[in-house]
Design an enzyme around this catalytic site. Structure first.
Site, short mmCIF file in Angstrom:
data_model
loop_
_atom_site.label_atom_id
_atom_site.label_comp_id
_atom_site.label_asym_id
_atom_site.label_seq_id
_atom_site.Cartn_x
_atom_site.Cartn_y
_atom_site.Cartn_z
N ARG A 51 46.39 25.56 7.87
CA ARG A 51 47.59 25.30 7.05
C ARG A 51 47.21 24.72 5.68
O ARG A 51 47.87 23.83 5.15
CB ARG A 51 48.53 24.32 7.75
CG ARG A 51 49.18 24.83 9.01
CD ARG A 51 50.11 26.01 8.73
NE ARG A 51 50.88 26.37 9.92
CZ ARG A 51 50.43 27.12 10.92
NH1 ARG A 51 49.21 27.65 10.86
NH2 ARG A 51 51.18 27.38 11.96
N SER A 108 57.62 24.09 11.91
CA SER A 108 56.88 22.92 12.40
C SER A 108 56.92 21.83 11.33
O SER A 108 56.61 22.08 10.17
CB SER A 108 55.42 23.27 12.66
OG SER A 108 55.32 24.18 13.73
N GLU A 164 53.98 18.67 7.60
CA GLU A 164 53.50 19.98 7.15
C GLU A 164 54.25 20.49 5.91
O GLU A 164 53.63 21.04 5.01
CB GLU A 164 53.64 20.98 8.30
CG GLU A 164 52.75 22.18 8.14
CD GLU A 164 53.40 23.43 8.68
OE1 GLU A 164 54.34 23.94 8.05
OE2 GLU A 164 52.93 23.90 9.74
N1 EPU Z 1 54.73 21.65 23.71
C1 EPU Z 1 55.32 20.53 24.24
N2 EPU Z 1 56.62 20.26 23.91
C2 EPU Z 1 57.33 21.06 23.09
C3 EPU Z 1 56.73 22.23 22.53
C4 EPU Z 1 55.41 22.48 22.86
O1 EPU Z 1 54.70 19.78 25.00
O2 EPU Z 1 58.49 20.73 22.83
C5 EPU Z 1 53.32 21.95 24.04
C6 EPU Z 1 53.22 23.36 24.63
O3 EPU Z 1 53.38 23.31 26.01
C7 EPU Z 1 51.84 23.78 24.25
C8 EPU Z 1 51.59 23.08 22.92
O4 EPU Z 1 52.55 22.02 22.85
O5 EPU Z 1 50.89 23.30 25.16
C9 EPU Z 1 51.69 23.99 21.73
O6 EPU Z 1 53.00 24.49 21.58
P1 EPU Z 1 53.35 25.89 20.86
O7 EPU Z 1 52.54 26.98 21.46
O8 EPU Z 1 54.82 26.02 20.85
O9 EPU Z 1 52.80 25.74 19.39
P2 EPU Z 1 52.70 24.51 18.35
O10 EPU Z 1 51.30 24.01 18.36
O11 EPU Z 1 53.76 23.52 18.59
C10 EPU Z 1 51.91 26.03 16.36
C11 EPU Z 1 52.28 26.23 14.92
C12 EPU Z 1 53.51 27.11 14.81
C13 EPU Z 1 53.22 28.44 15.46
C14 EPU Z 1 52.84 28.19 16.93
C15 EPU Z 1 52.41 29.45 17.63
C16 EPU Z 1 51.53 24.28 13.66
C17 EPU Z 1 51.93 23.02 12.98
N3 EPU Z 1 52.52 24.95 14.28
O12 EPU Z 1 52.97 25.28 16.97
O13 EPU Z 1 53.76 27.34 13.43
O14 EPU Z 1 54.33 29.30 15.42
O15 EPU Z 1 51.71 27.28 16.98
O16 EPU Z 1 51.16 29.84 17.15
O17 EPU Z 1 50.36 24.65 13.62
C18 EPU Z 1 54.88 26.47 11.53
O18 EPU Z 1 53.77 26.20 11.07
O19 EPU Z 1 55.95 26.23 10.89
C19 EPU Z 1 54.97 27.03 12.87
C20 EPU Z 1 56.14 27.24 13.50
#
Ligand code: EPU
Length: 348
Positions: free
Chosen positions: A171, A248, A344
């Site tokens: 990012r 995010s 972010e």
């Molecule tokens: N999780 C929780 N609680 C929640 C949501 C998620 O415990 O409410 C856990 C999930 O179980 C999983 C982990 O957190 O183990 C990761 O969750 P998720 O796959 O939803 O992805 P994220 O890390 O929260 C990142 C990016 C997103 C992108 C997704 C999918 C960042 C800051 N965010 O989110 O990007 O769509 O991965 O690749 O890196 C953005 O940057 O605006 C964005 C939406």
């Protein structure tokens, strides 16, 4: 700028709330929608610009307005999508920075050029995509960007950047490292993407793999991957048109291997993503949820009930409320886990 010297495409006292997906109140003293590089050159000849704060906006999908902006906001609306090269290895597409990112993804897939499918449905413009190196489901902008064309907004001079010159990170890019995204010094006009002929599906991201399995797609096409990504995103991420948000709200934090180990002893279910340098990336959403903030509001803002990392505006919120909630979440995560979260989106 004096009224006399203003080019006619510069508007005054313009509402920005409707031009950002978090829909926070804020007005720009001056606002210019730029449809061509010629208009940029006209602005650069304006002497008053030198003493004025400047800011570049795309679709406003990664932006927190903290109030009014007393300078010039430049909205990039340069269009056009063109196949500029086709060779044994790749299709090269050059795209105007004002094009909608998701529409570009769907257009390339319709042409039969795979490579962007994991990045379907990400809000925002093509020109904003490299600034924060958008990424999702195991793919990021840096994987496909060949080069970009930017312009120095003070001189109007073109400044091309190749992939290395973009200095991409998680990012992150040279635009953030140099602060160009904040002071409006550089504006991206076009982005060139390299879409590989020897395409390989990227399906290792756990949630995507699970969705493809549910659809019984053992070797999915690029279009099928895009459909799966769209379904996942629709399930978990709020549509800014109905519930304003900026995606995010925090980066996924990187911590030392030793801190990650200590945390995992206390919380064996903690999601951990080891990095090549020995550090470990943690899931901010998980930390926020375990700190009690998932689905919880403070004032007119809250952390979304289906994805704890997304901060939502329940209606009528001000920038100060966003800042207060962000601080409260950061404080609780820090106290509970000893991990510092960094926002972010860009604050204006
Ligand atoms: N999780 C929780 N609680 C929640 C949501 C998620 O415990 O409410 C856990 C999930 O179980 C999983 C982990 O957190 O183990 C990761 O969750 P998720 O796959 O939803 O992805 P994220 O890390 O929260 C990142 C990016 C997103 C992108 C997704 C999918 C960042 C800051 N965010 O989110 O990007 O769509 O991965 O690749 O890196 C953005 O940057 O605006 C964005 C939406």
């Amino acid at each position: 700028m004096t009224a006399r010297s203003l080019p006619d495409f510069v508007e005054r006292d313009v509402d920005l709330a409707a031009r950002t997906t978090l829909a926070l109140p804020g007005r720009a003293a001056y606002f210019a929608e730029l449809k061509s590089t010629a208009q940029l050159a006209m602005l650069a000849r304006e002497p008053a610009l030198r003493t004025m704060r400047r800011f570049v906006i795309g679709a406003g999908s990664n932006l927190v307005l903290t109030g009014d902006f007393d300078g010039l906001v430049m909205k990039v609306a340069i269009g056009g999508r063109q196949l500029v090269e086709e060779n044994d290895d790749a299709w090269v597409v050059r795209v105007g920075a004002g094009e909608d990112w998701h529409q570009l993804v769907m257009w390339t897939l319709a042409q039969g050029w795979p490579g962007l499918e994991n990045l379907a449905l990400i809000p925002g413009t093509v020109g904003a995509a490299p600034i924060q190196n958008i990424g999702a489901y195991g793919l990021e902008m840096a994987d496909r960007l060949l080069s970009l064309e930017s312009v120095d907004t003070l001189t109007g001079k073109p400044v091309p950047l190749d992939h290395a010159g973009c200095r991409f990170g998680y990012r992150d890019s040279v635009f953030k490292q140099q602060g160009w995204h904040l002071d409006g010094q550089r504006l991206i006009t076009h982005v060139s993407l390299r879409l590989p002929r020897r395409w390989q599906a990227r399906t290792r991201y756990a949630e995507l793999a699970a969705e493809l399995e549910r659809r019984q797609l053992a070797s999915p096409s690029a279009r099928q991957i895009a459909e799966a990504v769209i379904a996942i995103r629709r399930r978990k991420l709020p549509d800014p048109a109905t519930l304003p948000n900026a995606g995010s709200f925090f980066h996924n934090p990187r911590v030392s291997g030793s801190l990650a180990e200590r945390l995992a002893t206390a919380h064996p279910e903690l999601p951990r993503y080891p990095q090549p340098d020995g550090s470990v990336k943690l899931a901010a959403a998980w930390l926020i949820e375990r700190s009690g903030w998932k689905g919880r509001d403070l004032g007119r803002v809250g952390m979304y009930e289906r994805q704890a990392l997304v901060l939502v505006n329940r209606g009528g919120a001000h920038g100060a409320e966003v800042i207060a909630l962000a601080r409260a979440v950061q404080a609780d995560v820090s106290q509970r886990f000893g991990v510092e979260l960094t926002p972010e989106p860009i604050f204006l």
